[in-house]
Design a protein around this motif. Structure first.
Motif, PDB file in Angstrom:
ATOM      1  N   VAL A 559      33.840  40.111  44.328  1.00  0.00           N
ATOM      2  CA  VAL A 559      33.410  39.711  45.672  1.00  0.00           C
ATOM      3  C   VAL A 559      32.320  38.649  45.557  1.00  0.00           C
ATOM      4  CG1 VAL A 559      32.520  40.505  47.892  1.00  0.00           C
ATOM      5  CG2 VAL A 559      33.856  42.065  46.460  1.00  0.00           C
ATOM      6  N   ILE A 560      32.417  37.647  46.402  1.00  0.00           N
ATOM      7  CA  ILE A 560      31.331  36.683  46.563  1.00  0.00           C
ATOM      8  C   ILE A 560      31.137  36.461  48.056  1.00  0.00           C
ATOM      9  CG2 ILE A 560      32.928  34.726  46.304  1.00  0.00           C
ATOM     10  CD1 ILE A 560      30.529  33.158  45.127  1.00  0.00           C
ATOM     11  N   GLY A 561      29.899  36.478  48.507  1.00  0.00           N
ATOM     12  CA  GLY A 561      29.608  36.326  49.925  1.00  0.00           C
ATOM     13  C   GLY A 561      28.364  35.502  50.162  1.00  0.00           C
ATOM     14  N   LEU A 562      28.394  34.711  51.221  1.00  0.00           N
ATOM     15  CA  LEU A 562      27.253  33.899  51.623  1.00  0.00           C
ATOM     16  C   LEU A 562      26.949  34.206  53.083  1.00  0.00           C
ATOM     17  CD1 LEU A 562      25.253  31.605  50.865  1.00  0.00           C
ATOM     18  CD2 LEU A 562      26.953  29.996  51.786  1.00  0.00           C
ATOM     19  N   THR A 563      25.686  34.508  53.369  1.00  0.00           N
ATOM     20  CA  THR A 563      25.263  34.865  54.726  1.00  0.00           C
ATOM     21  C   THR A 563      24.050  34.039  55.114  1.00  0.00           C
ATOM     22  OG1 THR A 563      26.036  37.130  54.386  1.00  0.00           O
ATOM     23  CG2 THR A 563      24.546  36.756  56.232  1.00  0.00           C
ATOM     24  N   TYR A 564      24.007  33.648  56.369  1.00  0.00           N
ATOM     25  CA  TYR A 564      22.845  32.946  56.908  1.00  0.00           C
ATOM     26  C   TYR A 564      22.286  33.730  58.086  1.00  0.00           C
ATOM     27  CZ  TYR A 564      19.962  29.461  59.269  1.00  0.00           C
ATOM     28  OH  TYR A 564      18.910  28.821  59.882  1.00  0.00           O
ATOM     29  N   ASN A 565      20.959  33.934  58.078  1.00  0.00           N
ATOM     30  CA  ASN A 565      20.273  34.612  59.186  1.00  0.00           C
ATOM     31  C   ASN A 565      20.902  35.974  59.459  1.00  0.00           C
ATOM     32  OD1 ASN A 565      18.164  34.621  60.980  1.00  0.00           O
ATOM     33  ND2 ASN A 565      19.221  33.436  62.566  1.00  0.00           N
ATOM     34  N   ALA A 566      21.050  36.759  58.407  1.00  0.00           N
ATOM     35  CA  ALA A 566      21.855  37.982  58.462  1.00  0.00           C
ATOM     36  C   ALA A 566      21.372  38.984  59.495  1.00  0.00           C
ATOM     37  CB  ALA A 566      21.885  38.632  57.084  1.00  0.00           C
ATOM     38  N   ASN A 567      20.077  39.227  59.586  1.00  0.00           N
ATOM     39  CA  ASN A 567      19.554  40.297  60.441  1.00  0.00           C
ATOM     40  C   ASN A 567      19.119  39.787  61.800  1.00  0.00           C
ATOM     41  OD1 ASN A 567      19.869  42.287  58.382  1.00  0.00           O
ATOM     42  ND2 ASN A 567      18.048  41.456  57.390  1.00  0.00           N
ATOM     43  N   SER A 568      19.910  38.886  62.356  1.00  0.00           N
ATOM     44  CA  SER A 568      19.576  38.313  63.661  1.00  0.00           C
ATOM     45  C   SER A 568      20.725  38.542  64.618  1.00  0.00           C
ATOM     46  CB  SER A 568      19.309  36.810  63.518  1.00  0.00           C
ATOM     47  OG  SER A 568      20.527  36.120  63.280  1.00  0.00           O
ATOM     48  N   ALA A 569      20.557  38.083  65.843  1.00  0.00           N
ATOM     49  CA  ALA A 569      21.629  38.188  66.835  1.00  0.00           C
ATOM     50  C   ALA A 569      22.713  37.151  66.606  1.00  0.00           C
ATOM     51  CB  ALA A 569      21.050  38.042  68.243  1.00  0.00           C
ATOM     52  N   THR A 570      22.441  36.148  65.768  1.00  0.00           N
ATOM     53  CA  THR A 570      23.403  35.064  65.550  1.00  0.00           C
ATOM     54  C   THR A 570      23.608  34.802  64.056  1.00  0.00           C
ATOM     55  OG1 THR A 570      21.592  33.475  65.803  1.00  0.00           O
ATOM     56  CG2 THR A 570      22.933  33.944  67.756  1.00  0.00           C
ATOM     57  N   PRO A 571      24.182  35.761  63.321  1.00  0.00           N
ATOM     58  CA  PRO A 571      24.411  35.554  61.887  1.00  0.00           C
ATOM     59  C   PRO A 571      25.680  34.754  61.623  1.00  0.00           C
ATOM     60  CG  PRO A 571      25.171  37.720  62.511  1.00  0.00           C
ATOM     61  CD  PRO A 571      24.575  37.100  63.756  1.00  0.00           C
ATOM     62  N   LEU A 572      25.726  34.161  60.435  1.00  0.00           N
ATOM     63  CA  LEU A 572      26.926  33.515  59.926  1.00  0.00           C
ATOM     64  C   LEU A 572      27.234  34.124  58.566  1.00  0.00           C
ATOM     65  CD1 LEU A 572      26.017  29.760  60.616  1.00  0.00           C
ATOM     66  CD2 LEU A 572      27.495  31.204  62.015  1.00  0.00           C
ATOM     67  N   SER A 573      28.515  34.425  58.294  1.00  0.00           N
ATOM     68  CA  SER A 573      28.840  35.011  57.002  1.00  0.00           C
ATOM     69  C   SER A 573      30.249  34.641  56.586  1.00  0.00           C
ATOM     70  CB  SER A 573      28.693  36.538  57.035  1.00  0.00           C
ATOM     71  OG  SER A 573      29.637  37.114  57.915  1.00  0.00           O
ATOM     72  N   LEU A 574      30.426  34.550  55.258  1.00  0.00           N
ATOM     73  CA  LEU A 574      31.724  34.263  54.651  1.00  0.00           C
ATOM     74  C   LEU A 574      31.818  35.086  53.369  1.00  0.00           C
ATOM     75  CD1 LEU A 574      34.340  32.542  54.615  1.00  0.00           C
ATOM     76  CD2 LEU A 574      33.063  30.852  53.269  1.00  0.00           C
ATOM     77  N   VAL A 575      32.844  35.959  53.290  1.00  0.00           N
ATOM     78  CA  VAL A 575      32.988  36.862  52.149  1.00  0.00           C
ATOM     79  C   VAL A 575      34.422  36.788  51.639  1.00  0.00           C
ATOM     80  CG1 VAL A 575      32.818  39.240  51.323  1.00  0.00           C
ATOM     81  CG2 VAL A 575      31.235  38.415  53.088  1.00  0.00           C
ATOM     82  N   HIS A 576      34.573  36.625  50.322  1.00  0.00           N
ATOM     83  CA  HIS A 576      35.895  36.572  49.700  1.00  0.00           C
ATOM     84  C   HIS A 576      35.992  37.663  48.642  1.00  0.00           C
ATOM     85  CE1 HIS A 576      38.828  35.071  46.614  1.00  0.00           C
ATOM     86  NE2 HIS A 576      39.553  34.984  47.710  1.00  0.00           N
ATOM     87  N   THR A 577      37.118  38.390  48.654  1.00  0.00           N
ATOM     88  CA  THR A 577      37.371  39.458  47.687  1.00  0.00           C
ATOM     89  C   THR A 577      38.737  39.241  47.063  1.00  0.00           C
ATOM     90  OG1 THR A 577      36.076  41.033  48.997  1.00  0.00           O
ATOM     91  CG2 THR A 577      37.563  41.945  47.353  1.00  0.00           C
ATOM     92  N   SER A 578      38.833  39.458  45.758  1.00  0.00           N
ATOM     93  CA  SER A 578      40.125  39.353  45.084  1.00  0.00           C
ATOM     94  C   SER A 578      40.149  40.289  43.892  1.00  0.00           C
ATOM     95  CB  SER A 578      40.390  37.914  44.626  1.00  0.00           C
ATOM     96  OG  SER A 578      39.428  37.521  43.653  1.00  0.00           O
ATOM     97  N   GLY A 579      41.362  40.729  43.536  1.00  0.00           N
ATOM     98  CA  GLY A 579      41.493  41.577  42.369  1.00  0.00           C
ATOM     99  C   GLY A 579      42.714  42.459  42.436  1.00  0.00           C
TER     100      GLY A 579
END
Length: 708
Positions: A559-579
């Protein structure tokens, strides 16, 4: 990377954890004591320190950052007064950066803004805990270890200026249970949402959670309020009307009642008849296959309110053994419960009667006065016409409150599906060392093949082996662009309990040296948090699972994931999983973005995809798109709407809940005042397809308020 390599990495991580000590700055030392000053004239409900009453109030300064284990970067001062009806608290917070204040409806969006909170233990560290939180504009939140549905009315006002913000709280004494003592435990905290810093008043080198009563400060001299902290009876009536077409059941209307009767300072008996569970669903649908059963959040008030009293058992590793999982229980027609706290004992019990099933649970947990020792017992029973199940468990735990803990648990499951008592037993023991920034723990577990409580979740019965887990956090200075790095991992190895399934063991024989490996897990997680609000996470791990009467397989996660402003009302996130997944290959994407519309609305967009190739080259593709709108209209009113669409069929593999292709639309409006609630809704947010129904619900509270 294969299982062996990942296991070696996990072992190397544990060696690092065991051979090095996590160093952190030393928190402020000394006793944290605040003298309670009684006022004859209440201070005005104004967010300002100018009232003369505040000049003689008890005062405290928040000097420690609990999150990053360093000195607080900005100043926070607190003052406290009380009288026969209220506790008055004033917080003056200095802040150079812009204050985050986005939430406008009480009890919606906790910890999404800069805020200040007070934790109170009116009966000491072993008693009930109450937490009251206010944002910089006076939006309120509250919680209690007494009841998960705790939601009484109280007052808070806030004011933002060029130097920071000021908050005044007026907390009613009659919404808290106390035993009449003059010395309470208390702690103050302030959250900076953008940075994640949590400034705190009372602290200790061994403090690992911000709500630990044994490490809280002392509020001394709370005199003459013992009658005020006695809880009143509560009766709530609801009326419900649903307008729906005949094709899906037709329109209905009904009434119900909930009653809470205090029987002592710390205990209440709860009764319910025709309880209502409309408009309490959450959209918990997901398309990602999982190795084990997905654990869902309970939302029904009868079960939610006492949830904190149950399942207080230690567990090392990631293989769930949940003795009471109330989503398994059918919706009751009638129910009764008791829950409370007396001295050093917390206890609860309920009996739920539905069509065709009676489900019951009891729990009693004791803590020593210094909280070093804990002992507990829990029972869960199910009775149906042709089925019976009784699960029981006991536990004993010791913690030196500095750096070491150990525990021992033993449980049994007996009933229709248990053919031999020894096959329905659970035994576990473990120990660990810890600090505020590290932990290393190991446990030994044995779960019989027929230990499967009907109202619980056991990820994998018929295992015997060990689990090791640990984490290590590195914190950096407030000026560094890198704020923290956290490493965590686990290693689990389990074999067949009896050995009867070993390929080299004769059928029906007991072969202790030929046990097969039933489960092998290892994982390593890395989380990197930067000052610019980005968080980068990596996970690599492998899981080998061989359940009874099934071929099993390899579950390989990267898994690899990138998050911006996670603990806010307006977060952005992208997570990829493979296997690898059960012999095939799985790849998923999770994408989420939220953005503000005006001052009071947020739009959330989620787009998930799952692609799976079976061992025989069959291809499965499934996509989920979800869009939601939340509007915070006033302090008492909120509105939400959502649309979800699922396209394609997912593979019928793993333990997750399968979701069929289709669309769902729902809408809800909620109004809450001190003694009433109003819901107006269309549809059901958690249904696979749109439920074409309009629902209006009215709730009226008499006596004490909701959850108190």
């Amino acid at each position: 990377m294969g299982m062996t390599a990942k296991a070696l990495i996990s072992i190397a991580l544990f060696a690092v954890l065991a051979s090095t000590q996590a160093h952190a700055a030393t928190p402020p030392a000394g006793a944290f004591i605040l003298n309670a000053v009684r006022t004859d004239i209440p201070p005005p409900l104004v967010a300002s320190p100018d009232a003369p009453q505040w000049q003689r109030a008890g005062s405290a300064t928040l000097k420690w950052d609990f999150t990053f284990h360093r000195a607080a970067t900005e100043r926070t001062t607190v003052r406290l007064l009380y009288d026969a009806r209220y506790v008055y608290i004033l917080c003056v917070a200095k802040q150079k950066s812009p204050v985050v204040a986005t939430q406008h409806t009480n009890d919606v969006g906790d910890d999404l803004d800069d805020n200040f909170a007070v934790n109170l233990w009116p009966s000491g560290p072993n008693g009930l805990r109450y937490k009251f939180t206010s944002t910089a504009i006076g939006t309120r939140y509250q919680e209690s270890s007494e009841n998960e549905s705790y939601a009484p009315q109280w007052d808070a006002v806030g004011r933002i200026d060029k130097d920071g913000f000021t908050i005044m709280m007026r907390i009613r004494l009659d919404v808290m249970r106390g035993d009449g003592r003059e010395e309470w435990r208390i702690n103050f905290q302030r959250l900076r949402q953008k940075t994640g810093e949590l400034f705190i008043w009372a602290t200790d080198p061994a403090m690992t959670e911000d709500d630990q009563g044994q490490h809280a400060g002392y509020l001394r001299g709370v005199i003459g309020i013992s009658q005020t902290t006695r809880t009143r009876p509560r009766v709530s009536f609801y009326e419900l009307g649903t307008l729906v077409s005949q094709s899906v059941g037709g329109s209905t209307s009904r009434m119900g009642v909930d009653v809470a009767l205090p029987v002592s300072r710390g205990s209440s008996v709860l009764l319910t008849a025709h309880p209502d569970y409309s408009n309490v669903e959450l959209d918990q649908q997901a398309i990602q296959p999982t190795e084990f059963v997905r654990v869902l959040q309970e939302v029904r008030p009868f079960f939610v309110q006492g949830a904190l009293y149950y399942n207080i058992f230690d567990q090392i590793g990631n293989t769930n053994n949940i003795m009471l999982y109330t989503p398994n229980i059918p919706t009751p027609r009638v129910g009764e419960a008791i829950e409370g706290h007396e001295g050093n004992v917390n206890y609860a019990g309920f009996n739920s009667v539905s069509n065709g099933s009676t489900d019951a649970a009891d729990a009693v947990f004791w803590n020593s006065s210094d909280k070093r020792w804990r002992a507990g017992y829990q029972r869960v029973a199910v009775a149906q016409a042709d089925f019976y199940d009784l699960a029981q468990a006991a536990t004993l735990r010791y913690d030196n409150l500095r750096n070491f803990y150990t525990y021992l648990s033993y449980g049994t499951d007996r009933g229709t599906n248990v053919t031999e008592p020894k096959l329905g037993n659970w035994e576990e023991t473990g120990a660990g060392i810890y600090s505020p920034t590290s932990k290393l723990a190991a446990g030994i577990r044995k779960i019989g093949p027929q230990y499967t409580p009907a109202d619980g979740i056991v990820d994998h019965p018929d295992i015997a082996g060990y689990a090791i887990e640990g984490f290590r956090r590195y914190d950096f200075t407030a000026k560094s662009w890198l704020q923290s790095i956290e490493l965590s991992g686990d290693l689990e190895r389990y074999k067949d309990v009896q050995g009867k399934n070993s390929p080299t063991c004769p059928t029906g024989a007991f072969c202790p040296l030929l046990f097969r490996t039933n489960q092998a897990d290892q994982s390593l997680d890395v989380a990197i948090a930067a000052k610019n609000l980005f968080t980068l996470g990596f996970t690599t791990g492998s899981h080998f699972l061989l359940p009874a009467d099934a071929p099993g397989g390899l579950f390989d996660e990267n898994v690899i994931g990138l998050t911006y402003n996670a603990n806010s009302a307006t977060p952005l996130s992208l997570v990829h999983t493979s296997g690898s997944f059960a012999g095939g290959f799985l790849q998923t994407w999770l994408r989420n973005a939220a953005f503000r519309v005006g001052q009071r609305a947020v739009v959330d967009i989620e787009s998930d995809s799952s692609r799976y190739v079976t061992p025989d080259r069959q291809f499965f593709s499934q996509d989920l798109v979800r869009t939601g709108l939340t509007m915070l209209l006033t302090r008492q009113d909120s509105l939400s709407a959502g649309i979800r669409r699922v396209v394609g069929d997912g593979p019928n593999i793993g333990g997750g809940i399968q979701i069929a292709p289709g669309s769902n639309a729902s809408f809800a409006f909620h109004h809450r005042s001190a003694h009433a609630e109003v819901y107006f809704a269309y549809g059901d947010a958690n249904a696979e397809f749109t439920y074409p129904a309009l629902t209006l619900k009215l709730i009226q509270y008499f006596g004490a308020e909701k959850g108190s």
